[in-house]
Every structure is written in structure tokens, then in C-alpha cells.
Write an enzyme that holds these catalytic residues in place. Structure first.
Site, PDB file in Angstrom:
ATOM      1  N   ASP A 108     -11.703   2.785   3.866  1.00  0.00           N
ATOM      2  CA  ASP A 108     -12.127   1.391   3.738  1.00  0.00           C
ATOM      3  C   ASP A 108     -13.647   1.291   3.596  1.00  0.00           C
ATOM      4  O   ASP A 108     -14.163   0.270   3.130  1.00  0.00           O
ATOM      5  CB  ASP A 108     -11.731   0.604   5.007  1.00  0.00           C
ATOM      6  CG  ASP A 108     -10.445  -0.190   4.846  1.00  0.00           C
ATOM      7  OD1 ASP A 108     -10.180  -0.643   3.724  1.00  0.00           O
ATOM      8  OD2 ASP A 108      -9.730  -0.340   5.858  1.00  0.00           O
ATOM      9  N   GLN A 168      -5.276  -1.792   9.428  1.00  0.00           N
ATOM     10  CA  GLN A 168      -5.150  -3.107   8.784  1.00  0.00           C
ATOM     11  C   GLN A 168      -5.794  -4.182   9.665  1.00  0.00           C
ATOM     12  O   GLN A 168      -5.509  -4.283  10.865  1.00  0.00           O
ATOM     13  CB  GLN A 168      -3.658  -3.413   8.548  1.00  0.00           C
ATOM     14  CG  GLN A 168      -3.398  -4.658   7.736  1.00  0.00           C
ATOM     15  CD  GLN A 168      -3.917  -4.578   6.292  1.00  0.00           C
ATOM     16  OE1 GLN A 168      -3.920  -3.512   5.683  1.00  0.00           O
ATOM     17  NE2 GLN A 168      -4.358  -5.691   5.760  1.00  0.00           N
ATOM     18  N   LYS A 214       0.838  -1.202   0.000  1.00  0.00           N
ATOM     19  CA  LYS A 214       0.000   0.000   0.000  1.00  0.00           C
ATOM     20  C   LYS A 214       0.872   1.252   0.000  1.00  0.00           C
ATOM     21  O   LYS A 214       0.627   2.200  -0.743  1.00  0.00           O
ATOM     22  CB  LYS A 214      -0.940  -0.004   1.223  1.00  0.00           C
ATOM     23  CG  LYS A 214      -2.121  -0.943   1.051  1.00  0.00           C
ATOM     24  CD  LYS A 214      -2.889  -1.193   2.337  1.00  0.00           C
ATOM     25  CE  LYS A 214      -3.949  -2.265   2.079  1.00  0.00           C
ATOM     26  NZ  LYS A 214      -4.613  -2.778   3.280  1.00  0.00           N
TER      27      LYS A 214
HETATM   28  N1  GUN Z   1      -7.452  -6.918   5.638  1.00  0.00           N
HETATM   29  C1  GUN Z   1      -7.785  -7.632   4.533  1.00  0.00           C
HETATM   30  N2  GUN Z   1      -8.427  -6.840   3.649  1.00  0.00           N
HETATM   31  C2  GUN Z   1      -8.507  -5.618   4.199  1.00  0.00           C
HETATM   32  C3  GUN Z   1      -9.052  -4.377   3.758  1.00  0.00           C
HETATM   33  O1  GUN Z   1      -9.624  -4.240   2.665  1.00  0.00           O
HETATM   34  N3  GUN Z   1      -8.930  -3.340   4.627  1.00  0.00           N
HETATM   35  C4  GUN Z   1      -8.329  -3.473   5.842  1.00  0.00           C
HETATM   36  N4  GUN Z   1      -8.278  -2.394   6.614  1.00  0.00           N
HETATM   37  N5  GUN Z   1      -7.809  -4.599   6.274  1.00  0.00           N
HETATM   38  C5  GUN Z   1      -7.902  -5.672   5.460  1.00  0.00           C
END
Ligand code: GUN
Length: 291
Positions: free
Chosen positions: A120, A97, A53
Site C-alpha cells: 500500500d 484493509q 482483490k
Molecule cells: N481502504 C480504501 N482504500 C484502501 C487502500 O488503498 N488500501 C487499504 N489498505 N485500505 C483501503
């Protein structure tokens, strides 16, 4: 007949090129988009996702900062960090996360993020906004799937879509986004009795169960669009999806590979949401609950 491959790497490249122009405009205005990522513990998969990311942010011109906490950190310390980020003018998007360590209350964390920075789209307000057709942010993975369908001009209205998986991150928001576009949506899980009876009727089949190759060729209608959200690591170290790709691609009309399908789209849509959040901030648009 072999299915047409929906190439997530290629679509992600095109989408990023378009949104980079929007990021560039903000940079010129002196408001570079900013993303804060919070990671707790040392889950290896999460560490890789976060690293990817940050790399993607740098490539498109988004400022990013990572806040790492040890596995045994107090929840209150993370809540304090989120509060600071909510107030930071440098940060337009905040991502915590997942999964969180067991002693954390997921809902407390998710709902402490400012609505207008919740890139998100997991805050309860934003989930409600999405379900009622007033989305503030589209959750990244289903947003990526919608973008793939759109780029291939695959019709959604009136189509029967079967979503296998009911997670808050993929299955549920996916179903509501498709419903909003006029699809007839059936939501199944990996435990649905006689799952094939449902999947065989799908014009579009979206699978997000985390069960390697559980969708076999017999479960797919000839010519169907098959979207595989799963990423599973086999004992030989190779990655595979929730769909038996080699067999299903001889039946389906369209199919996404793993890797190289939905995966690259998820991070791309996070970049888009962060740029969108920064554009709103720059324009003085506030996304707050009114009561
Ligand atoms: N863990 C797995 N997929 C995601 C996501 O799309 N967002 C977040 N914050 N954590 C994740």
C-alpha cells in the site's frame, strides 16, 4: 466539444497483461508472488474490496491469503498475525484493509508491516521515501492515476495540477507524485474557501473528496484533464463520482468516468506492487531502514 474518456477498464486490462508476464516468470522460477490481506470486522464495502482483490490475484497468478478477524479482536492478535506474515517467505505483500475498528491504533498497525512488503505504501518510512523522491512502493490509487495520465501521454511537467482532497491514501501521495514529475501542485480540500478559484486554474484536476458531484462545470477550465477518484452511492443505488460527469464532460479535454475510471486501476496497481515486491525478494533486494 466532448471530453476524451479515459477508460480505466481498458488501461487496467493492458497493464495487467504486461505484468502477468512478470508474474509468469516468477512462477517459472518457483517464486509465485504472494499477497496477504487482513480484514477486520464486517464493513460491507471492505468485504467487497477484499473479494475483488483476491479474484484479481487469482486471475493474474498471484497466490493470496485472507486473514479475517471479528470487529472486537484485540489489536495484539492482529499485530502477531502481521509479524508472522512479515516472516513468511510465501507472502511478498501485506495489505491491511482500512478503515480499522475504532479501538485500533492505525499507526501501530501500519508501521508494523515490513517496509519491503508494504504494497500500500502507507508505512511512515515509505511515505518519507515517496516524499523525498525515493519511493519504494507507490500507493495504489495515485499510482493508478499516474498510469492513466502516462498511457494518454498527458504532459505533467510544468502543468498546474489541483488536487482536491488531503487523505493519506489518495490526496497527499497524489500531490507528491505529481510534484516529483515537475507539476506545480495546489492541494485543496472540500472545505477550501472559494474552491472554484483554484479548480478553474487547473490544467489537471484530481478530485478525491468523497462528496458526490461536488465539482460542477463552472469549476473546470475548458480543456482541462479531470480525474475523478470518488465513488459515491446515490439514494437510487447508482454510483457516481465527486465530479458532475455529464456537465463536466462537455467542458473538459479528458475525463475519467465513474464507474470504469480510477476504480479498476487501484486493484491493478496493487497487483503490480505485489509482483514488484516478489521480484525484489527473488533478486535478494532488501528494503530496510539503515538505522
Ligand atoms: N481502504 C480504501 N482504500 C484502501 C487502500 O488503498 N488500501 C487499504 N489498505 N485500505 C483501503
Amino acid at each position: 466539444m466532448n471530453a476524451q474518456i479515459i477508460n480505466g477498464i481498458e488501461i487496467a486490462r493492458l497493464v495487467r497483461a504486461e505484468w502477468k508476464l512478470r508474474a509468469d516468470r516468477l512462477i517459472q522460477l518457483g517464486v509465485p508472488p504472494g499477497l496477504a490481506v487482513i480484514i477486520i470486522g464486517d464493513n460491507p464495502a471492505s468485504s467487497i474490496y477484499v473479494r475483488n482483490k483476491v479474484k484479481a490475484c487469482t486471475e493474474i497468478g498471484i497466490y493470496s491469503e485472507v486473514h479475517s478477524f471479528p470487529e472486537d479482536v484485540e489489536q495484539s492478535e492482529v499485530l502477531d498475525c502481521i509479524q508472522e506474515l512479515n516472516e513468511s517467505s510465501r507472502v511478498h505483500g501485506i495489505l491491511v484493509q482500512l478503515p480499522l475498528p475504532a479501538h485500533f491504533e492505525n499507526n501501530r498497525i501500519i508501521t508494523s508491516i515490513a517496509i519491503e512488503k508494504d504494497v500500500d505504501g502507507f508505512h511512515f518510512f515509505n511515505v518519507g521515501a515517496l516524499v523525498t523522491g525515493n519511493a519504494v512502493f507507490l500507493p495504489c490509487t495515485p499510482y493508478g492515476v499516474m498510469t492513466m495520465l502516462m498511457r494518454h501521454h498527458i504532459p505533467i511537467e510544468g502543468q498546474h495540477v489541483v488536487v482536491v482532497g488531503r487523505s493519506n491514501i489518495v490526496g497527499k501521495p497524489m500531490a507528491f507524485m505529481l510534484l516529483e514529475q515537475g507539476a506545480t501542485v495546489t492541494i485543496c480540500t472540500s472545505k477550501t474557501r472559494d474552491l472554484a478559484q483554484f479548480t478553474k486554474n487547473a490544467d489537471i484536476l484530481v478530485v478525491a473528496t468523497g462528496k458526490a458531484r461536488m465539482i460542477t462545470a463552472e469549476m473546470v477550465k475548458p480543456g482541462a484533464v479531470v480525474i475523478d477518484v470518488g465513488i459515491n452511492r446515490l439514494t437510487n443505488g447508482k454510483l457516481c463520482g465527486d465530479v458532475d460527469y455529464e456537465a463536466v464532460k462537455t467542458i473538459a479535454g479528458y475525463i475519467t468516468p465513474v464507474p470504469g475510471g480510477v476504480g479498476p486501476m487501484t486493484i491493478t496497481m496493487l497487483l503490480c506492487n505485489t509482483i514488484l515486491a516478489a521480484e525484489r525478494a527473488q533478486a535478494g533486494i532488501r528494503m530496510v531502514a539503515t538505522n
